[in-house]
Design a protein around this motif. Structure first.
Motif, PDB file in Angstrom:
ATOM      1  N   ASP A 117       0.918  -1.351  -0.090  1.00 22.30           N
ATOM      2  CA  ASP A 117       0.026  -0.032  -0.135  1.00 22.30           C
ATOM      3  C   ASP A 117       0.837   1.181   0.124  1.00 22.30           C
ATOM      4  O   ASP A 117       1.463   1.386   0.914  1.00 22.30           O
ATOM      5  CB  ASP A 117      -1.085  -0.021   1.175  1.00 22.30           C
ATOM      6  CG  ASP A 117      -1.956   1.093   1.473  1.00 22.30           C
ATOM      7  OD1 ASP A 117      -1.744   1.753   0.491  1.00 22.30           O
ATOM      8  OD2 ASP A 117      -2.843   1.129   2.093  1.00 22.30           O
ATOM      9  N   PRO A 159      -4.789   1.852   6.239  1.00 24.14           N
ATOM     10  CA  PRO A 159      -4.695   0.851   5.250  1.00 24.14           C
ATOM     11  C   PRO A 159      -5.935   1.064   4.090  1.00 24.14           C
ATOM     12  O   PRO A 159      -6.853   1.665   4.376  1.00 24.14           O
ATOM     13  CB  PRO A 159      -5.531  -0.299   5.925  1.00 24.14           C
ATOM     14  CG  PRO A 159      -6.360   0.552   6.945  1.00 24.14           C
ATOM     15  CD  PRO A 159      -5.450   1.490   7.333  1.00 24.14           C
ATOM     16  N   SER A 160      -5.321   0.829   3.004  1.00 19.88           N
ATOM     17  CA  SER A 160      -6.408   1.005   1.703  1.00 19.88           C
ATOM     18  C   SER A 160      -6.417  -0.383   0.692  1.00 19.88           C
ATOM     19  O   SER A 160      -5.425  -1.009   0.757  1.00 19.88           O
ATOM     20  CB  SER A 160      -6.255   2.106   0.856  1.00 19.88           C
ATOM     21  OG  SER A 160      -4.904   1.975   0.241  1.00 19.88           O
ATOM     22  N   MET A 187     -12.703  -4.699   4.732  1.00 21.13           N
ATOM     23  CA  MET A 187     -12.618  -3.438   4.953  1.00 21.13           C
ATOM     24  C   MET A 187     -13.010  -3.210   6.427  1.00 21.13           C
ATOM     25  O   MET A 187     -12.378  -2.424   6.956  1.00 21.13           O
ATOM     26  CB  MET A 187     -13.784  -2.725   4.266  1.00 21.13           C
ATOM     27  CG  MET A 187     -13.807  -1.332   3.995  1.00 21.13           C
ATOM     28  SD  MET A 187     -14.944  -0.771   2.998  1.00 21.13           S
ATOM     29  CE  MET A 187     -14.945   1.074   3.126  1.00 21.13           C
ATOM     30  N   ALA A 205     -10.313  -4.099   8.396  1.00 18.58           N
ATOM     31  CA  ALA A 205      -9.031  -3.151   8.438  1.00 18.58           C
ATOM     32  C   ALA A 205      -9.356  -2.219   9.414  1.00 18.58           C
ATOM     33  O   ALA A 205      -8.396  -1.510  10.035  1.00 18.58           O
ATOM     34  CB  ALA A 205      -9.007  -2.802   6.913  1.00 18.58           C
ATOM     35  N   GLU A 206     -10.429  -1.693   9.463  1.00 20.25           N
ATOM     36  CA  GLU A 206     -10.787  -0.334  10.401  1.00 20.25           C
ATOM     37  C   GLU A 206     -10.715  -0.835  11.842  1.00 20.25           C
ATOM     38  O   GLU A 206     -10.263  -0.223  12.505  1.00 20.25           O
ATOM     39  CB  GLU A 206     -12.264  -0.012  10.049  1.00 20.25           C
ATOM     40  CG  GLU A 206     -12.143   0.547   8.612  1.00 20.25           C
ATOM     41  CD  GLU A 206     -13.676   1.055   7.938  1.00 20.25           C
ATOM     42  OE1 GLU A 206     -14.776   0.868   8.681  1.00 20.25           O
ATOM     43  OE2 GLU A 206     -13.709   1.870   7.045  1.00 20.25           O
ATOM     44  N   SER A 260      -6.918  -1.330  12.762  1.00 18.13           N
ATOM     45  CA  SER A 260      -6.266  -0.310  12.657  1.00 18.13           C
ATOM     46  C   SER A 260      -6.725   1.006  13.479  1.00 18.13           C
ATOM     47  O   SER A 260      -5.775   1.886  13.680  1.00 18.13           O
ATOM     48  CB  SER A 260      -5.875   0.003  11.003  1.00 18.13           C
ATOM     49  OG  SER A 260      -7.114   0.459  10.626  1.00 18.13           O
ATOM     50  N   ALA A 310     -10.640   2.595   6.154  1.00 17.02           N
ATOM     51  CA  ALA A 310     -10.116   1.983   5.274  1.00 17.02           C
ATOM     52  C   ALA A 310     -10.776   2.093   3.948  1.00 17.02           C
ATOM     53  O   ALA A 310     -12.060   1.989   3.794  1.00 17.02           O
ATOM     54  CB  ALA A 310     -10.144   0.555   5.315  1.00 17.02           C
ATOM     55  N   PHE A 317      -3.992  -5.838  -1.230  1.00 17.32           N
ATOM     56  CA  PHE A 317      -4.028  -5.006   0.019  1.00 17.32           C
ATOM     57  C   PHE A 317      -2.935  -5.749   1.070  1.00 17.32           C
ATOM     58  O   PHE A 317      -2.665  -6.926   1.174  1.00 17.32           O
ATOM     59  CB  PHE A 317      -5.216  -5.818   0.743  1.00 17.32           C
ATOM     60  CG  PHE A 317      -5.330  -5.229   2.392  1.00 17.32           C
ATOM     61  CD1 PHE A 317      -5.143  -3.912   2.571  1.00 17.32           C
ATOM     62  CD2 PHE A 317      -5.513  -6.055   3.437  1.00 17.32           C
ATOM     63  CE1 PHE A 317      -5.263  -3.393   3.973  1.00 17.32           C
ATOM     64  CE2 PHE A 317      -5.613  -5.718   4.649  1.00 17.32           C
ATOM     65  CZ  PHE A 317      -5.108  -4.148   5.063  1.00 17.32           C
ATOM     66  N   ILE A 321      -4.893  -7.150  11.115  1.00 20.92           N
ATOM     67  CA  ILE A 321      -6.276  -7.051  10.159  1.00 20.92           C
ATOM     68  C   ILE A 321      -6.424  -8.404   9.323  1.00 20.92           C
ATOM     69  O   ILE A 321      -7.542  -8.933   9.454  1.00 20.92           O
ATOM     70  CB  ILE A 321      -5.841  -5.880   8.879  1.00 20.92           C
ATOM     71  CG1 ILE A 321      -5.695  -4.648   9.666  1.00 20.92           C
ATOM     72  CG2 ILE A 321      -6.652  -6.124   7.975  1.00 20.92           C
ATOM     73  CD1 ILE A 321      -5.082  -3.677   8.774  1.00 20.92           C
TER      74      ILE A 321
END
Length: 353
Positions: free
Chosen positions: A150, A156-157, A282, A285-286, A289, A293, A317, A342
């Motif tokens: 990334d 994170p995306s 997603m 990840a949120e 983190s 995301a 990812f 994640i």
């Protein structure tokens, strides 16, 4: 198994560049030897390119994906350096750090239904790695996650869409003459430049996620003291839905006086942003983190196109890494811990129906 930081440094030391089969084999052996008991290891090979599938159980619902091959670099780049919270070295970002994290998470997981596919030809198109394994093994997971780094600056995306590739060779004919009397001939190089301008005008860079054109090579027949009778150029086109491949080819072939040959092509990577598994990733990840995301688009191509072409959701990812393919390539060490958390969170949630 070692921590991801140490695994990353170990993996960087293997010079897994194109053609270095011995180093690829050593790297895959090293990876296999890090795992505890209870895993199945399947090796694949096509045209000398080796791949390894590591799994617990059959028919994985979640497929983790990485590549161990790297682009060429000076010798010193294969000696990892840690400074200011970053691991520097060839493959630190692309993508041995991501592979290290996936190894760690898979080894510590207890649930079946997860596998890790590692290939060694992604930098050269992935046809003998991912492209071969997906046909040989008939993989059909609910989602594939590639550890492509990334470098968005917003970790994170998650990349859900990538452009396709269309490479063309355009040839045009003229009439030769002595360079002292150019009016006696028809300069193919000049004609080629005129046609290139016509082709370039087809592309609109102001569109959202635009299809792009790059003039990569030009070749002209004959010495400098001769009016060239033949000239050619090679174009690299990265296409999106805004100007798809079929329309690009149709428009270029309508330009008179040129011969168009397709050198190579690869499809776009496209996913539904509403896919259940992508939404779960997603959310994981949120949660892990504490950051939002994003789902985003990316210009470059990846092996994930082999899966989305078969309607299998597949995303890119990975950890936070920057300056891919450059002498300053690095990964943010702190992002490795977050990335592992994640993945763990997602695997726990993603395997539930």
């Amino acid at each position: 198994m070692k921590q991801p930081e140490e695994l990353t440094k170990d993996l960087i030391k293997f010079q897994t560049i194109e053609g270095n089969t011995e180093e690829v084999e050593k790297c895959l052996d090293y990876i296999e030897n890090q795992f505890s008991t209870g895993f199945k290891f399947e090796q694949f090979e096509k045209e000398g390119e080796k791949s390894l599938l590591i799994s617990r159980g059959e028919n994985p619902r979640i497929l983790l994906h990485g590549h161990i091959d790297v682009v060429g670099a000076d010798e010193e780049m294969f000696e990892p350096e840690v400074k200011e919270g970053r691991i520097h070295g060839r493959g630190a970002a692309d993508m041995k750090s991501g592979v290290a994290c996936m190894m760690k998470v898979l080894n510590e997981g207890e649930k079946e239904g997860v596998a890790l596919l590692l290939t060694s030809d992604e930098e050269r198109g992935g046809f003998n790695g991912t492209g071969h394994v997906i046909e040989e093994k008939d993989l059909n997971p609910d989602i594939v996650i590639s550890a492509e780094p990334d470098d968005s600056g917003n970790f994170p995306s998650i990349v859900t869409e990538q452009k396709g590739v269309l490479q063309l060779e355009i040839t045009i004919e003229g009439e030769s003459a002595h360079a002292s009397k150019p009016e006696k001939g028809e300069n193919a190089a000049e004609k080629l430049m005129t046609k290139y301008a016509e082709i370039k005008n087809l592309f609109d860079s102001k569109k959202d996620f635009p299809t792009t054109l790059n003039l990569g090579n030009i070749a002209v027949e004959g010495p400098v003291n001769k009016v060239p009778s033949s000239a050619s150029m090679q174009l690299d086109i990265r296409f999106s839905a805004s100007y798809p491949k079929e329309e690009v080819l149709k428009d270029i072939k309508q330009i008179s006086g040129i011969d168009t040959e397709v050198m190579a092509e690869a499809p776009m990577m496209q996913n539904s942003r509403d896919d259940k598994m992508i939404r779960r990733l997603m959310a994981a990840a949120e949660k892990a983190s504490g950051e939002q995301a994003d789902l985003r688009k990316e210009n470059f191509a990846s092996d994930m196109r082999f899966f989305t072409e078969k309607d299998i959701p597949a995303v890119c990812f990975g950890p936070e890494g920057y300056k891919l393919h450059s002498k300053d390539e690095y990964v943010e060490t702190e992002s490795l811990k977050t990335y592992c958390e994640i993945l763990k969170t997602f695997l726990n949630n993603g395997l539930s129906r």
